[in-house]
Design a protein around this motif. Structure first.
Motif, PDB file in Angstrom:
ATOM      1  N   LEU A   1      35.413  42.736  50.163  1.00 20.13           N
ATOM      2  CA  LEU A   1      34.273  42.831  48.697  1.00 20.13           C
ATOM      3  C   LEU A   1      36.267  43.075  47.425  1.00 20.13           C
ATOM      4  N   LEU A   2      37.686  44.092  48.052  1.00 22.16           N
ATOM      5  CA  LEU A   2      37.770  43.711  47.105  1.00 22.16           C
ATOM      6  C   LEU A   2      38.990  42.607  46.940  1.00 22.16           C
ATOM      7  N   ARG A   3      39.182  41.422  48.010  1.00 28.69           N
ATOM      8  CA  ARG A   3      39.708  40.118  47.122  1.00 28.69           C
ATOM      9  C   ARG A   3      38.558  39.573  46.858  1.00 28.69           C
ATOM     10  N   LYS A   4      37.793  39.547  46.687  1.00 29.39           N
ATOM     11  CA  LYS A   4      36.206  39.182  45.526  1.00 29.39           C
ATOM     12  C   LYS A   4      36.894  39.329  44.379  1.00 29.39           C
ATOM     13  N   SER A   5      36.377  40.693  44.045  1.00 34.47           N
ATOM     14  CA  SER A   5      36.281  40.972  43.088  1.00 34.47           C
ATOM     15  C   SER A   5      38.055  40.970  42.385  1.00 34.47           C
ATOM     16  N   ALA A   6      38.856  40.999  42.899  1.00 38.30           N
ATOM     17  CA  ALA A   6      40.428  40.302  41.942  1.00 38.30           C
ATOM     18  C   ALA A   6      40.658  39.083  41.246  1.00 38.30           C
ATOM     19  N   ARG A   7      40.051  37.913  42.388  1.00 39.55           N
ATOM     20  CA  ARG A   7      39.148  36.819  42.300  1.00 39.55           C
ATOM     21  C   ARG A   7      38.742  37.051  41.170  1.00 39.55           C
ATOM     22  N   ARG A   8      38.022  36.934  40.844  1.00 38.73           N
ATOM     23  CA  ARG A   8      36.705  37.274  39.683  1.00 38.73           C
ATOM     24  C   ARG A   8      37.208  37.490  38.672  1.00 38.73           C
ATOM     25  N   VAL A   9      37.982  38.863  38.922  1.00 42.50           N
ATOM     26  CA  VAL A   9      38.996  39.455  37.564  1.00 42.50           C
ATOM     27  C   VAL A   9      40.031  38.436  37.044  1.00 42.50           C
ATOM     28  N   ARG A  10      40.572  37.839  37.818  1.00 35.91           N
ATOM     29  CA  ARG A  10      41.617  36.385  37.495  1.00 35.91           C
ATOM     30  C   ARG A  10      40.755  35.934  36.645  1.00 35.91           C
ATOM     31  N   GLU A  11      39.632  34.921  37.783  1.00 40.09           N
ATOM     32  CA  GLU A  11      38.563  33.726  36.350  1.00 40.09           C
ATOM     33  C   GLU A  11      38.886  35.004  35.164  1.00 40.09           C
ATOM     34  N   GLU A  12      38.101  36.034  34.913  1.00 45.82           N
ATOM     35  CA  GLU A  12      37.461  36.264  33.943  1.00 45.82           C
ATOM     36  C   GLU A  12      38.260  36.119  32.726  1.00 45.82           C
ATOM     37  N   LYS A  13      40.061  36.512  33.467  1.00 44.80           N
ATOM     38  CA  LYS A  13      41.033  36.395  32.335  1.00 44.80           C
ATOM     39  C   LYS A  13      40.383  34.998  30.729  1.00 44.80           C
ATOM     40  N   ALA A  14      40.437  33.961  31.625  1.00 40.12           N
ATOM     41  CA  ALA A  14      40.127  32.758  31.103  1.00 40.12           C
ATOM     42  C   ALA A  14      39.388  32.944  30.106  1.00 40.12           C
ATOM     43  N   THR A  15      38.513  33.614  30.081  1.00 37.62           N
ATOM     44  CA  THR A  15      37.598  34.536  29.411  1.00 37.62           C
ATOM     45  C   THR A  15      37.203  35.836  28.489  1.00 37.62           C
ATOM     46  N   ALA A  16      38.028  36.486  28.777  1.00 39.25           N
ATOM     47  CA  ALA A  16      38.319  37.129  28.432  1.00 39.25           C
ATOM     48  C   ALA A  16      37.443  38.210  27.245  1.00 39.25           C
ATOM     49  N   GLY A  17      36.584  39.225  27.518  1.00 44.02           N
ATOM     50  CA  GLY A  17      35.695  40.422  26.927  1.00 44.02           C
ATOM     51  C   GLY A  17      34.843  39.467  26.265  1.00 44.02           C
ATOM     52  N   THR A  18      34.502  38.198  26.888  1.00 40.19           N
ATOM     53  CA  THR A  18      33.103  37.669  26.572  1.00 40.19           C
ATOM     54  C   THR A  18      31.859  37.976  27.805  1.00 40.19           C
ATOM     55  N   GLY A  19      32.893  38.111  28.835  1.00 42.93           N
ATOM     56  CA  GLY A  19      31.658  38.177  30.147  1.00 42.93           C
ATOM     57  C   GLY A  19      31.629  39.807  30.879  1.00 42.93           C
ATOM     58  N   PRO A  20      31.682  40.250  32.264  1.00 37.04           N
ATOM     59  CA  PRO A  20      31.068  41.689  32.496  1.00 37.04           C
ATOM     60  C   PRO A  20      32.282  42.001  32.486  1.00 37.04           C
ATOM     61  N   TRP A  21      33.529  42.126  30.583  1.00 37.35           N
ATOM     62  CA  TRP A  21      34.095  43.398  30.544  1.00 37.35           C
ATOM     63  C   TRP A  21      34.538  43.326  29.377  1.00 37.35           C
ATOM     64  N   ARG A  22      32.352  43.072  29.066  1.00 38.50           N
ATOM     65  CA  ARG A  22      32.001  43.605  27.098  1.00 38.50           C
ATOM     66  C   ARG A  22      32.267  44.530  27.353  1.00 38.50           C
ATOM     67  N   SER A  23      31.836  45.477  25.971  1.00 41.58           N
ATOM     68  CA  SER A  23      31.863  46.827  25.938  1.00 41.58           C
ATOM     69  C   SER A  23      30.527  47.488  26.148  1.00 41.58           C
ATOM     70  N   ALA A  24      30.300  48.480  26.533  1.00 39.47           N
ATOM     71  CA  ALA A  24      28.454  49.004  26.634  1.00 39.47           C
ATOM     72  C   ALA A  24      27.830  49.078  24.724  1.00 39.47           C
ATOM     73  N   GLN A  25      28.770  48.901  24.200  1.00 39.85           N
ATOM     74  CA  GLN A  25      28.281  48.804  22.981  1.00 39.85           C
ATOM     75  C   GLN A  25      27.158  47.454  22.933  1.00 39.85           C
ATOM     76  N   ASP A  26      27.863  46.197  23.037  1.00 38.89           N
ATOM     77  CA  ASP A  26      27.887  44.987  23.305  1.00 38.89           C
ATOM     78  C   ASP A  26      25.863  44.455  24.245  1.00 38.89           C
ATOM     79  N   ARG A  27      26.283  45.880  25.389  1.00 34.69           N
ATOM     80  CA  ARG A  27      25.395  45.025  26.318  1.00 34.69           C
ATOM     81  C   ARG A  27      24.198  46.215  25.662  1.00 34.69           C
ATOM     82  N   GLY A  28      24.066  46.837  24.619  1.00 30.49           N
ATOM     83  CA  GLY A  28      23.072  47.427  23.950  1.00 30.49           C
ATOM     84  C   GLY A  28      22.871  48.780  24.727  1.00 30.49           C
ATOM     85  N   THR A  29      23.842  49.394  25.109  1.00 32.08           N
ATOM     86  CA  THR A  29      23.632  50.661  25.226  1.00 32.08           C
ATOM     87  C   THR A  29      24.626  51.942  24.950  1.00 32.08           C
TER      88      THR A  29
END
Length: 181
Positions: A144-172
């Motif tokens: 699970l940790l290896r998969k998470s690390a892979r997802r984080v590396r993939e996320e860097k291509a779209t940083a700030g637009t995916g699951p790493w966006r702030s809670a405020q942007d998600r409406g919470t």
């Protein structure tokens, strides 16, 4: 127990002070009734802006392995944890603190995202932290940790637009809450 991290000049990064309960700096034992909890508090802090974590370690006389119980922050560097006394006897306890590198990284990432800064390098640092945890883990947790690390590396291509966006942007309501899904 965790390895004690020393700076080149011999200083420790994490300080633990004002541990309670204690009587005369531990010279005399505290007393509890069987079934009662021992609530332990301490001031735990580090130099700089790194986040700390800590736990209570306790050992019943005659046992060989220390047991642990997490401590939670009470505010202003004060932490609280507890353990129960299931049977009569002498117990030792101590507080262990360390730098929480993942929480430090997560807090810094949240601040950079809120400020609209580029987080590509920060995501790579996070991936390295997660991969390090995967090397120490076993079985499903390691996978699970290896998969998470892979997802984080993939996320860097779209940083700030995916699951790493702030809670405020998600409406919470809390803009300080960041999660990785």
């Amino acid at each position: 127990m965790k390895e004690i991290s020393l700076l080149p000049d011999g200083r420790r990064r994490v300080a633990i002070e004002s541990v309670s309960p204690q009587i005369d700096c531990g010279r005399f034992p505290i007393k509890r009734v069987v079934g009662e909890a021992v609530v332990v508090e301490a001031n735990v802090f580090a130099d700089g802006h790194d986040q700390v974590a800590c736990q209570v370690l306790y050992l019943r006389e005659g046992d060989k392995e220390w047991q642990s119980s997490p401590m939670t922050p009470e505010g202003n560097d004060r932490w609280r944890g507890a353990f129960s006394v299931p049977e009569a006897g002498r117990y030792e306890y101590t507080v262990e603190g360390w730098i929480d590198r993942f929480q430090t990284w997560r807090d810094a990432l949240a601040k950079r995202i809120d400020a609209g800064q580029d987080v590509h390098v920060d995501l790579l640092i996070g991936a390295e932290l997660i991969e390090g945890a995967a090397r120490r883990a076993k079985g499903e947790e390691a996978d699970l940790l290896r998969k998470s690390a892979r997802r984080v590396r993939e996320e860097k291509a779209t940083a700030g637009t995916g699951p790493w966006r702030s809670a405020q942007d998600r409406g919470t309501p809390s803009s300080a809450s960041y999660t990785y899904r």
